[in-house]
Design an enzyme around this catalytic site. Structure first.
Site, PDB file in Angstrom:
ATOM      1  N   CYS A 267       8.185  -6.987   3.350  1.00 32.84           N
ATOM      2  CA  CYS A 267       8.910  -8.257   3.498  1.00 32.84           C
ATOM      3  C   CYS A 267       8.176  -9.385   2.773  1.00 32.84           C
ATOM      4  CB  CYS A 267       9.087  -8.625   4.965  1.00 32.84           C
ATOM      5  SG  CYS A 267      10.387  -7.681   5.774  1.00 32.84           S
ATOM      6  N   ASP A 290      -2.509  -7.727   4.848  1.00 35.70           N
ATOM      7  CA  ASP A 290      -1.806  -6.786   5.732  1.00 35.70           C
ATOM      8  C   ASP A 290      -2.279  -6.792   7.177  1.00 35.70           C
ATOM      9  OD1 ASP A 290       0.216  -4.807   5.983  1.00 35.70           O
ATOM     10  OD2 ASP A 290      -1.267  -3.212   5.920  1.00 35.70           O
TER      11      ASP A 290
HETATM   12  O1  SAT Z   1       2.207   3.207   4.148  1.00 41.14           O
HETATM   13  S1  SAT Z   1       1.691   2.017   4.859  1.00 41.14           S
HETATM   14  O2  SAT Z   1       1.957   2.135   6.280  1.00 41.14           O
HETATM   15  O3  SAT Z   1       0.280   1.844   4.633  1.00 41.14           O
HETATM   16  C1  SAT Z   1       2.480   0.673   4.206  1.00 41.14           C
HETATM   17  C2  SAT Z   1       3.298  -0.095   5.149  1.00 41.14           C
HETATM   18  O4  SAT Z   1       4.240   0.435   5.725  1.00 41.14           O
HETATM   19  O5  SAT Z   1       3.019  -1.305   5.314  1.00 41.14           O
HETATM   20 MN    MN Z   2       1.815  -3.382   6.391  1.00 39.08          MN
END
Ligand code: SAT
Ligand code: MN
Length: 613
Positions: A267, A290
């Site tokens: 997103c 993240d």
């Molecule tokens: O594949 S991951 O879980 O690292 C990426 C994500 O879904 O944010």
């Molecule tokens: Mn993520």
């Protein structure tokens, strides 16, 4: 390589590795030390296997393309399990399995699964070395691609591992692609097993992942450790492990502000984390894209660290326009997965350029043209690159104390209903906004793209225990902070970050985005930070607070005053329906839902009733 000469001194770690090797029967065990030369050897092995294709060094030095198996392209939520002693503890948001029988099942599955392969042992640290908030893990894997990716994404540091393991213990992360090789048999380029398990044992600080080599299923430090296991420990220890980016914003007076943001996978978190400021005097720098580990400081503020040391970002849609910082960062030393390959040995993905280059090879390795009727890059194609490659990384990303957070954004992908920005009225109201977050599904996980689902704090796939208890934990933060600092609850409330709901994704009747997003999002970030600092004004709505409709800083370029009105409008009938949906959602958690969230929903309903437009 360092075959059989472990630099890790921790005896528990060594005996665990011996035990895993006894069960999985690899032909060789190699301990990683995080060195450049060893990283290169892993790359060379992966190239030899055909997993990695070297890109043209003139175009993209020291960079590679991996093509996964077409069925191993994203997180598999229905194969992801949380094995807590009771089902109630895992909650309706997790696939629960009884720990003892699941462990037995997995020991069976792992039995001799590494035959004919090398087992790499990765001692890694999550968070700045020397930080009291950092934690250690040990991952084993039989995939050199995974070992190389972990070297980028975490701090592979045997000495620091020992230090942290001695203080806090370490997470045991088992990973195998589940494709043993018979004598003389050569490996597939993307070995995998159709029967996938990603199983978490929070009480044993253990993850056992089998069958998949992709992203969050295989790089176990990321979602499995830093979110699912860490959220479980964080509740017991009084902190928060969140699916949040962290950015630093410096204002024209030189004051530094830090903000986090929770958004579901794919997103735009990475784009927001790397925004380049186009506003005179304002500077934006990245701390993380993240994950944020957030602790109450001695001053009662919340302090965040980014536990990772790399970016595993979605490639499609990343362009010089949407994320120039990322485009520069990806110029070298990057592993791409499932992007398209150009005739001159470079990568391409949808959105990188307006027109695709001719003679593309798609992510599966087949010739591609614009009339192929399918994307050239997989929608969940990724780049893996070290944080140090990011020119806009803030030096504090490596600060052991972390950074003090003054605002938090919670946002999803909603074509309507949710306004561009809505400021919460209190910490508890902010928790309600996070708990009731929802978003249209993206390609980051298997499932139908576009369907709106509730995704509280973007943690639906990542919370290691019952979400209702997780909301309760968020509600406890003021009390935890007061107990830790000796401040009163009221004093603590002054220190806690303000929480804002945002939605960059509203569309008009023709389905076009109304808000330009990307770099323009900085204006909303600035308004939020100014609100947190007490220097911007706001108007009340039935939902909370919003910028005044004549807020000149938000109206410019592509955004007219009437667009801004649409973007900030509260559609009371739609919100009455939304309140019903939130209520239905909360009911799926039964009695566990904190009474405070019921009270917040009731308060929302009465504010809506007073404004029937
Ligand atoms: O594949 S991951 O879980 O690292 C990426 C994500 O879904 O944010
Ligand atoms: Mn993520």
């Amino acid at each position: 390589m360092l075959a059989n000469s472990p630099s890790v001194k921790d005896a528990t770690a060594k005996s665990w590795v011996d035990e895993v090797a006894r069960i999985t029967k690899p032909r060789e065990v190699i301990w990683l030390d995080g060195s450049k030369s060893q990283y290169q050897e892993l790359i060379d092995v992966a190239v030899g296997m055909g997993t990695l294709i070297p890109l043209n060094p003139q175009k993209r030095p020291r960079s590679y393309l991996a093509r996964s198996h077409p069925r191993d392209v994203a997180r598999m939520e229905d194969r992801t399990f949380v094995c807590t002693p009771t089902e109630a503890e895992a909650g309706p948001n997790n696939n629960w399995r009884e720990p003892k029988s699941m462990r037995e099942k997995l020991l069976d599955v792992f039995s001799e699964c590494m035959q004919g392969r090398v087992m790499y042992v990765i001692p890694f640290v999550m968070g700045p070395v020397g930080s009291p908030f950092s934690r250690a893990g040990l991952q084993v894997t039989d995939a050199p691609y995974v070992a190389a990716s972990m070297t980028i994404m975490t701090r592979v540091a045997p000495a620091a591992f020992d230090e942290i393991a001695a203080k806090h213990g370490f997470v045991r992360a088992w990973h195998s692609v589940g494709a043993p090789l018979a004598e003389g048999e050569t490996s597939d380029s993307w070995p995998h097993n159709d029967s996938v398990y990603v199983a978490h044992f929070p009480q044993e600080s253990t993850v056992m992942s089998f069958g998949s080599g992709y992203g969050g299923n295989a790089l176990l430090a990321k979602k499995c450790f830093a979110l699912r296991l860490a959220s479980y420990s964080a509740r017991a220890e009084g902190w928060l492990a969140e699916h949040m980016l962290i950015v630093k914003v410096t204002d024209p007076e030189g004051n530094e502000h830090y903000l986090t943001g929770a958004f579901p996978s794919a997103c735009g978190k990475t784009n927001l984390a790397m925004m380049r400021s186009h506003l005179p005097g304002w500077q934006v720098q990245t701390i993380g894209d993240d994950i944020a580990w957030i602790h109450v400081g001695d001053d009662g503020r919340l302090w965040a660290i980014n536990p990772e040391s790399g970016f595993f970002g979605v490639a499609p849609g990343t362009s010089p326009k949407t994320n120039p910082v990322a485009i520069e960062m990806l110029a070298s030393d990057t592993i791409f997965t499932n992007t398209a390959l150009t005739a001159d040995g470079d990568v391409w993905w949808e959105g990188l350029t307006d027109e695709p280059p001719s003679d593309l090879i798609d992510w599966r390795g087949a010739a591609w043209s614009p009339d192929s009727g399918r994307p050239a890059a997989h929608p969940n194609a990724r780049f893996t690159v070290a944080t140090s490659r990011c020119s806009e990384i803030a030096p504090e990303w490596n600060s052991p104390a972390g950074v003090p957070i003054s605002a938090m954004l919670v946002g999803g992908r909603r074509p309507d209903t949710v306004p561009l920005v809505n400021e919460s009225l209190s910490w508890e109201h902010g928790v309600f906004l996070g708990a009731s977050m929802s978003s249209a599904q993206t390609a980051a996980a298997e499932g139908e793209v576009g369907v709106v689902r509730r995704d509280p704090f973007a943690m639906l796939p990542f919370c290691g225990y019952d979400l209702a208890q997780y909301w309760q934990h968020w509600l406890e933060i003021p009390r935890i902070a007061a107990a830790k600092t000796g401040l009163s609850i009221e004093e603590v409330r002054q220190q806690l970050p303000k929480i804002f709901q945002v939605n960059w994704f509203q569309v008009d009747e023709e389905g076009r985005f109304i808000w330009p997003g990307f770099a323009e999002n900085l204006k909303i970030v600035i308004w939020a930070l100014q609100r947190a600092a007490g220097s911007a004004s706001a108007d009340s709505t039935p939902l909370g607070l919003r910028p005044p409709l004549d807020e000149a800083s938000l109206v410019s370029g592509e955004v007219s005053t009437s667009d801004l009105e649409t973007l900030l409008a509260v559609d009371v009938p739609k919100w009455s329906l939304e309140a019903d949906r939130i209520s239905e959602y909360f009911e799926t958690f039964g009695n566990e839902v904190p009474a405070e969230l019921g009270a917040q929903l009731q308060a929302l309903r009465s504010r809506l009733a007073k404004n029937p437009t």
